[in-house]
Design a protein around this motif. Structure first.
Motif, short mmCIF file in Angstrom:
data_model
loop_
_atom_site.label_atom_id
_atom_site.label_comp_id
_atom_site.label_asym_id
_atom_site.label_seq_id
_atom_site.Cartn_x
_atom_site.Cartn_y
_atom_site.Cartn_z
N MET A 1 0.84 -1.19 0.00
CA MET A 1 0.00 0.00 0.00
C MET A 1 0.88 1.25 0.00
O MET A 1 1.82 1.37 0.78
CB MET A 1 -0.90 0.00 1.25
N ALA A 2 0.57 2.17 -0.89
CA ALA A 2 1.31 3.42 -0.93
C ALA A 2 0.98 4.26 0.31
O ALA A 2 -0.14 4.24 0.81
CB ALA A 2 0.95 4.20 -2.19
N THR A 3 1.96 4.99 0.82
CA THR A 3 1.71 5.91 1.92
C THR A 3 0.95 7.13 1.39
O THR A 3 0.93 7.39 0.18
CB THR A 3 3.02 6.37 2.56
N HIS A 4 0.36 7.88 2.31
CA HIS A 4 -0.38 9.07 1.88
C HIS A 4 0.56 10.08 1.22
O HIS A 4 0.19 10.72 0.23
CB HIS A 4 -1.10 9.70 3.07
N ARG A 5 1.76 10.19 1.73
CA ARG A 5 2.74 11.10 1.13
C ARG A 5 3.02 10.69 -0.32
O ARG A 5 3.11 11.55 -1.21
CB ARG A 5 4.03 11.09 1.95
N GLU A 6 3.16 9.38 -0.56
CA GLU A 6 3.43 8.90 -1.91
C GLU A 6 2.25 9.16 -2.84
O GLU A 6 2.43 9.48 -4.01
CB GLU A 6 3.77 7.40 -1.86
N ILE B 1 0.09 11.65 -2.54
CA ILE B 1 0.11 13.09 -2.84
C ILE B 1 1.14 13.40 -3.92
O ILE B 1 0.87 14.12 -4.89
CB ILE B 1 0.37 13.90 -1.57
N LEU B 2 2.34 12.86 -3.77
CA LEU B 2 3.39 13.12 -4.77
C LEU B 2 2.98 12.60 -6.14
O LEU B 2 3.20 13.28 -7.16
CB LEU B 2 4.70 12.46 -4.32
N ASP B 3 2.37 11.43 -6.18
CA ASP B 3 1.92 10.87 -7.45
C ASP B 3 0.83 11.74 -8.08
O ASP B 3 0.92 12.12 -9.25
CB ASP B 3 1.41 9.45 -7.25
N GLN B 4 -0.21 12.05 -7.30
CA GLN B 4 -1.34 12.81 -7.83
C GLN B 4 -0.92 14.21 -8.28
O GLN B 4 -1.25 14.65 -9.38
CB GLN B 4 -2.44 12.91 -6.78
N THR C 1 -2.55 29.34 3.33
CA THR C 1 -2.61 28.08 2.60
C THR C 1 -3.96 28.00 1.91
O THR C 1 -4.98 28.42 2.45
CB THR C 1 -2.39 26.87 3.51
N ARG C 2 -3.95 27.48 0.67
CA ARG C 2 -5.20 27.37 -0.10
C ARG C 2 -5.40 25.94 -0.59
O ARG C 2 -4.51 25.36 -1.21
CB ARG C 2 -5.18 28.33 -1.30
N TYR C 3 -6.57 25.40 -0.32
CA TYR C 3 -6.99 24.09 -0.82
C TYR C 3 -6.03 22.97 -0.42
O TYR C 3 -5.83 22.01 -1.18
CB TYR C 3 -7.15 24.10 -2.34
N SER C 4 -5.44 23.08 0.75
CA SER C 4 -4.52 22.02 1.20
C SER C 4 -5.11 21.17 2.33
O SER C 4 -4.81 19.98 2.42
CB SER C 4 -3.19 22.62 1.66
N PHE C 5 -5.93 21.77 3.19
CA PHE C 5 -6.32 21.06 4.41
C PHE C 5 -7.11 19.79 4.13
O PHE C 5 -7.03 18.83 4.90
CB PHE C 5 -7.11 22.00 5.34
N HIS C 6 -7.86 19.73 3.04
CA HIS C 6 -8.63 18.52 2.77
C HIS C 6 -7.73 17.37 2.29
O HIS C 6 -8.19 16.24 2.16
CB HIS C 6 -9.77 18.77 1.77
N HIS C 7 -6.45 17.66 2.04
CA HIS C 7 -5.49 16.62 1.69
C HIS C 7 -4.70 16.12 2.89
O HIS C 7 -3.87 15.22 2.74
CB HIS C 7 -4.50 17.14 0.65
N LEU C 8 -4.94 16.70 4.06
CA LEU C 8 -4.09 16.43 5.22
C LEU C 8 -4.71 15.44 6.19
O LEU C 8 -5.90 15.52 6.50
CB LEU C 8 -3.81 17.73 5.98
N ILE C 9 -3.88 14.53 6.68
CA ILE C 9 -4.33 13.61 7.72
C ILE C 9 -4.48 14.34 9.04
O ILE C 9 -5.37 14.03 9.84
CB ILE C 9 -3.34 12.44 7.84
N SER D 1 -5.79 11.51 -3.38
CA SER D 1 -5.02 12.17 -2.33
C SER D 1 -5.92 12.92 -1.35
O SER D 1 -5.45 13.42 -0.32
CB SER D 1 -3.99 13.13 -2.93
N HIS D 2 -7.21 13.02 -1.67
CA HIS D 2 -8.17 13.68 -0.77
C HIS D 2 -8.32 12.85 0.50
O HIS D 2 -8.46 11.63 0.45
CB HIS D 2 -9.52 13.81 -1.49
N VAL D 3 -8.30 13.51 1.65
CA VAL D 3 -8.53 12.84 2.93
C VAL D 3 -9.94 13.14 3.43
O VAL D 3 -10.79 12.27 3.49
CB VAL D 3 -7.49 13.25 3.99
N ARG D 4 -10.20 14.40 3.75
CA ARG D 4 -11.53 14.77 4.23
C ARG D 4 -11.70 16.27 4.21
O ARG D 4 -10.88 17.01 4.77
CB ARG D 4 -11.74 14.26 5.67
N SER D 5 -12.75 16.73 3.53
CA SER D 5 -13.15 18.13 3.66
C SER D 5 -13.93 18.27 4.95
O SER D 5 -14.87 17.51 5.22
CB SER D 5 -14.02 18.55 2.47
#
Length: 257
Positions: A1-6, A8-11, A114-122, A168-172
């Motif tokens: 399983m890819a990590t969340h960081r991986e 994000i980098l891929d997407q 920061t813009r449009y980043s928080f929904h990508h964060l764990i 790469s979306h986590v949660r809005s």
């Protein structure tokens, strides 16, 4: 399983070009609202966290002394450098780094955005705490993000389809949950400016890289929401076109020390 960081980098390596060209990302009215919320002046130093293709950095550059963009994706930083060169913007710096461990001393900047980043964060709380650390007392912290409905069922459906669209979306978070983040890191209640972003689903998918086959479920869900409201956001059908309206907030707070 890819990590969340991986993931994000891929997407975002693949999204760098289509993301930077997307109309809703380039919306000049929305960018102006962000700059207006921060009220930059000629002595301000600005940090854009998770700066992506540099659009926010370049929007601040004419009004501030120096603007720095930091992002973890080299392809996004390449796009940012190109944009700055195209616009002949020189008072900018670009760094690669981690949103959870910013490579700057405490109180290094007077505006941190920061813009449009928080929904990508764990862990958006940790990210906001780090933004507050590098922001000067009496500076401005600005968080911009699309927000989910307050209704838990609608929010779950909203986030499900967003994860299908962008893995790469986590949660809005809902607007109330976004506001609560500030209290959790000891910041005063932010001033909120709300706006909407309208997009056609095919345009939305053109800059995303869902897993093969998920496009069918994404379109199906948006079309169903036009009838039953399951996503909690406006969806309008016009023949084969599906128009979606995302709701976003600009939240601005001033650290008091």
């Amino acid at each position: 399983m890819a990590t969340h960081r991986e993931i994000i980098l891929d997407q975002f390596s693949r999204q760098a070009l289509p993301f930077s060209a997307a109309a809703m990302i380039n919306d000049k009215g929305a960018l102006k609202m962000i700059v207006d919320a921060a009220q930059p002046g000629p002595k301000d130093t600005v940090l854009d966290v998770a700066c992506g293709p540099g659009l926010v950095v370049c929007a601040f550059a004419p009004y501030a002394e120096r603007v720095t963009g930091i992002d973890m994706t080299p392809a996004m930083l390449d796009r940012a450098r190109r944009l700055a060169a195209e616009q002949s913007v020189r008072n900018v710096d670009w760094h690669r780094g981690d949103i959870y461990l910013l490579p700057y001393a405490a109180e290094s900047f007077t505006i941190v955005v920061t813009r449009y980043s928080f929904h990508h964060l764990i862990d958006p709380v940790a990210a906001l705490r780090e933004m507050a650390r590098v922001c000067a007392v009496k500076g401005r912290i600005v968080v911009v993000d699309a927000y989910a409905p307050e209704d838990s069922y609608q929010a779950a459906e909203f986030n499900r389809v967003e994860r299908l669209r962008d893995p790469s979306h986590v949660r809005s978070l809902s607007l109330s949950a976004l506001l609560d983040l500030f209290a959790r890191v000891g910041l005063p209640e932010p001033r909120a400016t709300l706006y909407e972003l309208q997009v056609e689903v095919r345009s939305l998918l053109a800059r995303a890289f869902p897993n093969p086959g998920d496009e069918i479920e994404i379109v199906k869900t948006f079309r169903a929401s036009a009838a039953d409201g399951r996503l909690g956001i406006p969806v309008h059908l016009d023949g084969d076109n599906v128009h979606v309206t995302y709701r976003a907030a600009i939240l601005t707070a001033q650290p008091s020390g």
